[in-house]
Design a protein around this motif. Structure first.
Motif, short mmCIF file in Angstrom:
data_model
loop_
_atom_site.label_atom_id
_atom_site.label_comp_id
_atom_site.label_asym_id
_atom_site.label_seq_id
_atom_site.Cartn_x
_atom_site.Cartn_y
_atom_site.Cartn_z
N ARG A 54 0.81 -1.22 0.00
CA ARG A 54 0.00 0.00 0.00
C ARG A 54 0.84 1.27 0.00
NH1 ARG A 54 -2.15 -2.02 4.72
NH2 ARG A 54 -1.88 0.03 5.67
N HIS A 55 2.03 1.21 -0.62
CA HIS A 55 2.88 2.39 -0.72
C HIS A 55 3.15 2.75 -2.18
CE1 HIS A 55 3.71 2.67 3.60
NE2 HIS A 55 3.78 1.35 3.59
N ALA A 56 2.29 2.27 -3.09
CA ALA A 56 2.40 2.59 -4.52
C ALA A 56 3.79 2.27 -5.06
CB ALA A 56 2.05 4.06 -4.77
N ASN A 57 4.30 1.10 -4.67
CA ASN A 57 5.57 0.60 -5.19
C ASN A 57 5.27 -0.77 -5.80
OD1 ASN A 57 8.41 0.53 -5.63
ND2 ASN A 57 8.60 -0.89 -3.92
N LEU A 58 5.34 -0.87 -7.13
CA LEU A 58 4.82 -2.04 -7.81
C LEU A 58 5.51 -3.33 -7.37
CD1 LEU A 58 2.75 -2.99 -9.95
CD2 LEU A 58 4.66 -3.00 -11.57
N GLU A 61 3.75 -4.61 -4.36
CA GLU A 61 2.40 -5.05 -4.71
C GLU A 61 2.47 -6.40 -5.43
OE1 GLU A 61 -0.07 -3.30 -3.47
OE2 GLU A 61 1.40 -1.82 -2.76
N HIS A 253 7.71 3.45 -9.13
CA HIS A 253 7.55 4.20 -7.89
C HIS A 253 7.90 5.65 -8.19
CE1 HIS A 253 8.72 5.57 -3.76
NE2 HIS A 253 7.77 4.75 -3.39
N THR A 254 7.56 6.55 -7.27
CA THR A 254 7.85 7.96 -7.52
C THR A 254 9.34 8.23 -7.67
OG1 THR A 254 7.79 8.34 -5.13
CG2 THR A 254 5.78 8.80 -6.37
N GLU A 276 3.67 2.44 -13.73
CA GLU A 276 2.68 1.50 -13.20
C GLU A 276 3.08 1.15 -11.78
OE1 GLU A 276 -0.32 0.04 -12.29
OE2 GLU A 276 -0.40 0.36 -14.48
N ARG A 277 2.25 1.60 -10.81
CA ARG A 277 2.59 1.40 -9.41
C ARG A 277 1.73 0.37 -8.70
NH1 ARG A 277 2.52 7.76 -7.63
NH2 ARG A 277 3.89 8.55 -9.27
N THR A 278 0.62 -0.03 -9.30
CA THR A 278 -0.34 -0.84 -8.54
C THR A 278 -0.76 -2.14 -9.22
OG1 THR A 278 -2.18 0.43 -9.47
CG2 THR A 278 -1.27 1.18 -7.36
#
Length: 396
Positions: A54-58, A61, A253-254, A276-278
């Motif tokens: 849940r930290h937008a790091n593919l 995930e 990720h950002t 693509e993060r998710t």
């Protein structure tokens, strides 16, 4: 520790209970929900998952998604001190037996970090079966050399004593296994990076696209400097474009999105950047359209190889070297403080010249780990009394 850091830690500690309770009502539900509302009216087998989700790091995930695939019929939810209110009510009113049938220490470089150790201790106090599967051990010498001056050996010993109480200890690579064996953890298994099992390979004989994807950027300590990486990759991009290849950047990720955008903006010929993060499925579909990936982020390399795309890994941390050794591709991995743009370009063009063989190698090596992970998952499920499936995770 400075007075400022001590004050910040006290403030976080005082605020944490209130924040956790607020999260039970208004926090995100990704990886914290059983599914549709109807699922809360039936008893399910549930496993807790300890990891950086849940930290937008593919990459993280993808690891969670891999556990969902590998350990069906278990329902996976985050293991946390204050779960969502509806999940707590479900456990109290509907679920039969213990709240969790097992708790997984998930993928990613979790071992040596205290927040995950505290969650493992909580699970042990509640007598849940604990399983480490594909977890990485942080390289303490690498971190100490880059300014992280902590009692790493003390942490490793404490982790070792805790892991001795786990039902199964499976780690990502040989380096992690050696670290745990050095503090007396018995019967450590190497199961590879679980993210490999998050997607399936595309056919090796698919048409060539004439496109290459590059990934630059990371967060945390690294070999060398990001500026040096960007300069070297810019040279490689120029060499590939001279041979007629189109080059795009991608980010998970950002941190790598910022670095990738800078590469696009530099005007060296990178057409665009996509992020693509998710969604592992969306990433898998898109990355499969490239003939080669050059990746700095670890899971940029892992997921591309798992899709059957040849990879050159730019190892910013020891974990990248460890992974590429695990798939027998150490010669396709170069430390980011030892970059030679001409050599990388030559290696890239060699892989592209024999694309079918390069793809077949990626598929063969990742399928080996899919089989290992699937076999161990079946055995662990059987040990939990949940039966096992005889099917493999990949198509023959």
């Amino acid at each position: 520790m400075s007075l400022l850091r001590q004050t910040a830690r006290r403030v976080r500690g005082a605020a944490s209970p209130a924040l956790r309770q607020a999260g039970r009502l208004i926090g995100p539900r990704a990886a914290r929900s059983l599914g549709p509302p109807a699922d809360y009216f039936h008893s399910h087998h549930i496993a807790g998952y300890i990891g950086w989700v849940r930290h937008a790091n593919l990459g993280d995930e993808a690891l969670f998604d891999a556990f969902v695939r590998l350990f069906e019929p278990l329902r996976l939810v985050m293991f946390e001190t204050a779960p969502p209110l509806e999940l707590s009510l479900y456990r109290a009113l509907v679920k039969k037996g213990p709240a969790y049938d097992a708790v997984f220490l998930g993928g990613g470089t979790l071992i040596l970090h205290t927040e995950y150790l505290e969650l493992a201790h909580l699970a042990l106090r509640k007598n849940y079966p604990l399983i480490a599967f594909g977890t990485g051990v942080a390289d303490h010498e690498f971190r100490r050399a880059r300014g992280a001056d902590r009692d790493w050996h003390g942490r490793l010993r404490e982790w070792g004593e805790t892991l001795k109480q786990f039902r199964f200890v499976g780690v990502r690579g040989e380096d992690s296994a050696a670290a745990l064996e050095s503090v007396g953890v018995p019967d450590v298994r190497v199961v590879g990076d679980p993210a490999i099992s998050a997607c399936t390979p595309a056919p090796a004989d698919r048409p060539a696209s004439g496109r290459v994807a590059v990934n630059v950027g990371s967060f945390g300590p690294m070999f060398g400097s990001q500026d040096d990486v960007t300069r070297a990759v810019a040279e490689v991009v120029g060499a590939l474009r001279d041979k007629g290849f189109e080059v795009d950047a991608f980010a998970l990720h950002t941190a790598d999105e910022r670095a990738g955008q800078a590469l696009v903006d530099s005007g060296i010929g990178v057409r665009n950047i996509w992020t693509e993060r998710t969604s592992v499925d969306r990433f898998s579909e898109r990355i499969g359209g490239y003939d080669l990936v050059i990746a700095q982020k670890l899971h940029g390399a892992v997921l591309a190889l798992a899709r059957g795309v040849p990879v050159i890994s730019l190892a910013y941390e020891p974990k990248c070297l460890d992974f590429m050794r695990s798939v027998n591709m150490a010669e396709l991995c170069v430390r980011t403080d030892e970059l030679d743009a001409q050599h990388i370009a030559s290696t890239a063009l060699s892989l592209l010249a024999d694309l079918g063989a390069s793809r077949e190698r990626a598929i063969r090596e990742t399928n080996t780990w899919r089989d290992v992970q699937s076999r161990h998952a079946r055995e662990l499920l059987a040990g939990l009394g949940l039966g096992s499936s005889e099917t493999s995770n990949h198509s023959p």
